[in-house]
Design a protein around this motif. Structure first.
Motif, PDB file in Angstrom:
ATOM      1  N   ASP A   8      40.878   8.014  39.494  1.00  0.00           N
ATOM      2  CA  ASP A   8      40.810   9.405  39.949  1.00  0.00           C
ATOM      3  C   ASP A   8      42.129  10.119  39.712  1.00  0.00           C
ATOM      4  N   ALA A   9      43.217   9.425  40.080  1.00  0.00           N
ATOM      5  CA  ALA A   9      44.529  10.063  39.941  1.00  0.00           C
ATOM      6  C   ALA A   9      44.834  10.357  38.474  1.00  0.00           C
ATOM      7  N   LEU A  11      42.687  10.772  36.064  1.00  0.00           N
ATOM      8  CA  LEU A  11      41.788  11.825  35.592  1.00  0.00           C
ATOM      9  C   LEU A  11      42.296  13.198  36.035  1.00  0.00           C
ATOM     10  N   ALA A  12      42.703  13.282  37.305  1.00  0.00           N
ATOM     11  CA  ALA A  12      43.189  14.567  37.819  1.00  0.00           C
ATOM     12  C   ALA A  12      44.444  14.997  37.063  1.00  0.00           C
ATOM     13  N   VAL A  15      43.430  16.234  33.634  1.00  0.00           N
ATOM     14  CA  VAL A  15      42.869  17.591  33.673  1.00  0.00           C
ATOM     15  C   VAL A  15      43.993  18.613  33.784  1.00  0.00           C
ATOM     16  N   LEU A  16      44.920  18.351  34.728  1.00  0.00           N
ATOM     17  CA  LEU A  16      46.024  19.305  34.919  1.00  0.00           C
ATOM     18  C   LEU A  16      46.868  19.411  33.651  1.00  0.00           C
ATOM     19  N   ALA A  19      45.014  21.287  30.889  1.00  0.00           N
ATOM     20  CA  ALA A  19      44.937  22.717  31.195  1.00  0.00           C
ATOM     21  C   ALA A  19      46.293  23.366  30.953  1.00  0.00           C
ATOM     22  N   ALA A  20      47.369  22.654  31.355  1.00  0.00           N
ATOM     23  CA  ALA A  20      48.710  23.215  31.130  1.00  0.00           C
ATOM     24  C   ALA A  20      48.971  23.387  29.646  1.00  0.00           C
ATOM     25  N   ALA A  22      46.666  23.821  27.334  1.00  0.00           N
ATOM     26  CA  ALA A  22      45.810  24.900  26.836  1.00  0.00           C
ATOM     27  C   ALA A  22      46.433  26.257  27.138  1.00  0.00           C
ATOM     28  N   PHE A  35      41.819  23.125  25.482  1.00  0.00           N
ATOM     29  CA  PHE A  35      40.854  23.674  26.440  1.00  0.00           C
ATOM     30  C   PHE A  35      39.553  22.868  26.433  1.00  0.00           C
ATOM     31  N   VAL A  42      37.015  17.500  32.782  1.00  0.00           N
ATOM     32  CA  VAL A  42      36.475  18.088  34.009  1.00  0.00           C
ATOM     33  C   VAL A  42      35.043  17.616  34.218  1.00  0.00           C
ATOM     34  N   SER A  45      35.185  14.426  35.804  1.00  0.00           N
ATOM     35  CA  SER A  45      35.538  14.456  37.220  1.00  0.00           C
ATOM     36  C   SER A  45      34.384  14.999  38.062  1.00  0.00           C
TER      37      SER A  45
END
Lengths: 301, 128
Positions: A8-9, A11-12, A15-16, A19-20, A22, A35, A42, A45
């Motif tokens: 989970d960590a 994956l999170a 994602v962050l 996104a940063a 992108a 993106f 996402v 998740s």
């Protein structure tokens, strides 16, 4: 720390990080690629958060179709020209955003954990005609929301029609595009039909099926099918508008039969839901295709 | 930080990132992309809020909804969905936020398409 938590960590963080990327890369193609990668992570998740219906839609729409739209725009808008903001402005914005993020997280962490809806949905699920709770909410308990959502799609389509952006005419992509489309398009049609039908009891439904079908449409467009034929475009437009028409007629008919707007007659709910979903699938697919390919008389690559 | 807060923290982070970018970047495509990231962040908070008790321990089926769904799938003659791999898959999230997020995704792609059409129109005028 268990492996699931580690996953989970990671994956999170992924994602962050994507996104940063992108939102900060200066290369247009790079930002769109980051993106789309964000969209896929996402979707993963959403699966971890127990929402496979949303994961399917996110992978098809959030990562796929939106990415295609951004790629089209990246080509047409040209390279990034914006100047970086003044340091004071950037710092103030960063501070404001960080404070808001922290406040949201604090509010989330301190809010009461119990949720009100699941017991109610579970109690009413038997009468809804379907056993997938998400489909039950979308097409039965809160069908009114979904009707308005289809109206939003039609409004966006009308706006795109009015603006008439140049049509997409793809470059010649090489010898493998048509064989690719020959395999992908029939498979996508089958997958869409499967998603539509199994949406009644398992993850799936009209939106996911429509998005997959729209993806097949884009594969056809990129494979060289000319959407600028007037007949084809009119047929697609009619199909796009038909979803709202069918849904509205169903709402009025249910009002006449049962006295409640979108309150389906006892025992027939499943037939009504499948009929509406079938129309919505085709209509959503046509709308998404047209939103990508555009309407204009001028053409651009 | 407890495991429950991983996704909410990521969601809040995405929201902050998107808002920062919206406030500091003048490029149209990037702002539309920031809007998309903002929507993902909000969706992540909503879904994390609707998530039921973590199913980290295998076979702990506490929620009414999961139990109801279980009965229905069993009645339909299928295997119960969460016997194998229950340590990894979790109980279904609250269906109402799921439906909201699903609606949001579809509305957002329509909005993105409309905004991109507007942006391209503006870009074409700038180019003249």
């Amino acid at each position: 720390m268990s492996p699931v938590v580690l996953f989970d960590a990671a994956l999170a963080l992924g994602v962050l990080g994507c996104a940063a990327l992108a939102l900060t890369l200066r290369d247009r193609t790079g930002t769109v690629a980051a993106f789309m990668l964000t969209g896929l992570l996402v979707a993963l998740s959403w699966l971890r958060l127990g929402a496979p219906d949303v994961a399917l839609a996110e992978a098809a729409i959030g990562a796929g179709l939106t990415g295609a739209l951004f790629l089209r725009g990246a080509r047409r808008l040209g390279p990034l020209r914006a100047r970086p903001p003044a340091p004071a402005q950037a710092a103030a914005a960063a501070l404001g955003a960080a404070v808001l993020s922290a406040a949201l997280l604090w509010a989330f962490a301190t809010a009461p954990a119990e949720s009100l809806y699941p017991p109610r949905v579970a109690a009413a699920l038997e009468d809804s005609g379907v056993s997938n709770p998400v489909t039950a909410v979308l097409l039965n308990f809160r069908a009114w929301d979904t009707l308005l959502e289809i109206a939003v799609l039609v409004v966006a389509l009308l706006l795109v029609m009015t603006l008439s952006p140049p049509r997409v005419i793809p470059d010649k992509l090489g010898a493998l595009v048509q064989p690719f489309a020959r395999i992908v398009v029939p498979v996508a049609v089958l997958v869409a039909g499967h998603l539509l039908w199994q949406g009644a009891e398992a993850p799936g439904g009209a939106f996911q099926a429509g998005a997959v079908l729209a993806g097949a449409g884009l594969a056809l467009v990129l494979g060289g099918v000319r959407v600028d034929r007037r007949v084809l475009r009119r047929a697609l437009t009619a199909l796009a508008l038909a979803g709202l028409a069918v849904f509205t007629l169903a709402a009025l008919a249910s009002q006449a039969v049962t006295g409640a707007l979108l309150g389906y007659p006892d025992g027939q709910a499943k037939a009504w839901i499948i009929a509406i979903e079938g129309a919505l699938t085709l209509s959503i697919a046509a709308t998404l295709c047209l939103l990508f390919t555009g309407y204009g008389r001028r053409s651009a690559r | 930080m407890t495991p429950d807060l991983i996704y909410p923290a990521a969601g809040a982070g995405l929201i902050g990132l998107a808002l920062w970018r919206l406030a500091t970047c003048g490029d149209t495509l990037r702002r539309i992309m920031a809007l998309n990231v903002l929507a993902v962040g909000i969706a992540m908070l909503m879904l994390a809020a609707g998530r039921e008790t973590l199913m980290l321990a295998a076979g702990r089926e506490t929620s009414t909804l999961a139990a109801g769904r279980d009965t229905l799938t069993r009645a339909a003659g299928q295997d119960t969905p969460q016997t194998a791999g229950a340590g990894f898959l979790q109980a279904a999230a609250d269906p109402v936020p799921q439906a909201f997020v699903l609606t949001g995704i579809v509305v957002l792609v329509a909005v993105t398409a409309a905004l991109m059409a507007l942006a391209e129109r503006l870009g074409a005028r700038d180019g003249d």
